[in-house]
Scaffold this active site. Structure first.
Site, PDB file in Angstrom:
ATOM      1  N   HIS A  23       0.816  -1.216   0.000  1.00  0.00           N
ATOM      2  CA  HIS A  23       0.000   0.000   0.000  1.00  0.00           C
ATOM      3  C   HIS A  23       0.853   1.270   0.000  1.00  0.00           C
ATOM      4  O   HIS A  23       0.360   2.344   0.327  1.00  0.00           O
ATOM      5  CB  HIS A  23      -0.959  -0.004   1.198  1.00  0.00           C
TER       6      HIS A  23
ATOM      7  N   CYS B  83       9.075  20.696 -10.176  1.00  0.00           N
ATOM      8  CA  CYS B  83       8.435  21.085 -11.447  1.00  0.00           C
ATOM      9  C   CYS B  83       7.248  22.018 -11.218  1.00  0.00           C
ATOM     10  O   CYS B  83       6.637  22.499 -12.171  1.00  0.00           O
ATOM     11  CB  CYS B  83       8.003  19.842 -12.228  1.00  0.00           C
TER      12      CYS B  83
ATOM     13  N   PRO C 175      -5.075 -11.202  18.009  1.00  0.00           N
ATOM     14  CA  PRO C 175      -5.842 -11.406  19.248  1.00  0.00           C
ATOM     15  C   PRO C 175      -7.284 -11.813  18.975  1.00  0.00           C
ATOM     16  O   PRO C 175      -7.958 -12.334  19.854  1.00  0.00           O
ATOM     17  CB  PRO C 175      -5.804 -10.042  19.944  1.00  0.00           C
TER      18      PRO C 175
END
Ligand code: OAD
Length: 252
Positions: free
Chosen positions: A128, A159, A223
């Protein structure tokens, strides 16, 4: 699919996972926000997750950036500042030890915090993207910038174009090379370790399934039960900083 009901893990599960890991020549590790929770980086879902207080469509889409680049950047700059203070935890560190021992291992992470690299893992695919990468919307040049806070929001490229966070937003395609490397590793892996992800975001969530369909043994560390739990060979219930070192040391 609804997550499976929460069940405690069988004490022999860790032993089974250790035994499979000890024999493995090719290992794929898939990580999500949960591996960084004990470093103080918030997860996305759940009672304290980022998506409780923020709406992804306001902050993590190309349309949101076009509408209000400053607002989007304020959120990313805030996350950059909090991650800048975070340090890799025992789970990130244990994965470095595992990489040093297994002939071929790849860590594929959905996290944008850079903590696997900071811990010293050499082969990491950031599916990602990264909070530390900036990309020009005009010339497409990428740059690394670790300053947090950034001196100017929104930041600008040499730029003159706007720089955007180098992350994948909702509705955007994942980088082709990163995907190819990840699914190639899934094809080769004898063992897949999935740590701290709710397994609801695709295509990342498809990686363990792809590996399992060609015979890999899938170990989940979380968990809570997740969408992955029904297909995992072993689900170890607990936190990353507790269980990843136990798994890695056991298999050493
Ligand atoms: P989620 O927030 O969806 O899930 C975090 C998972 O970590 C949950 O299953 C928790 O139970 C688990 N968890 C919490 N604390 C943990 C701990 N100490 N040790 C181990 N596990 C723990 O995060 P992801 O699955 O990573 O995408 O989310 C996937 C993607 O959705 C993210 O990359 C992000 C998000 O929207 C984009 O922004 C494109």
């Amino acid at each position: 699919m609804m997550p499976a009901p929460l069940l405690p893990s069988d004490p022999s599960d860790l032993a089974r996972a250790v035994a499979r890991l000890r024999e493995a020549m090719h290992v794929l590790v898939l990580t999500g926000a949960g591996i960084s929770a004990e470093s103080g980086v918030p997860t996305f879902r759940g009672p304290e997750g980022l998506w409780r207080d923020f709406r992804p469509e306001d902050l993590a889409t190309a349309e949101a950036f076009e509408r209000d680049p400053r607002l989007v950047w304020e959120w990313y700059d805030w996350r950059r500042q909090s991650v800048a203070e975070a340090r890799p935890n025992a789970a990130h560190v244990a994965l470095v030890r595992l990489e040093n021992r297994v002939p071929e291992m790849l860590v594929v992470t959905q996290n944008v915090d850079g903590l696997h690299g900071a811990a010293g893992t050499r082969r990491v695919v950031e599916l990602h993207g990264s909070l530390w990468r900036l990309r020009c919307v005009d010339c497409r040049q990428e740059q690394d910038d670790r300053r947090a806070p950034l001196p100017e929001l929104p930041p600008r490229c040499a730029c003159g174009g706007l720089l955007r966070p180098g992350v994948v937003w909702f509705g955007e395609a994942l980088p082709q090379q990163a995907l190819f490397e990840s699914f190639t590793a899934a094809q080769r892996a004898e063992v897949v370790i999935v740590v701290g992800t709710s397994s609801v975001v695709y295509p990342s969530a498809a990686l363990p399934q792809a590996a399992k369909s060609v015979g890999a043994f899938v170990i989940e560390i979380n968990p809570e039960a997740t969408n992955l739990t029904p297909i995992a060979d072993v689900s170890l219930r607990g936190t990353a900083a507790g269980l990843v070192p136990a798994l890695v040391e056991g298999a050493a």
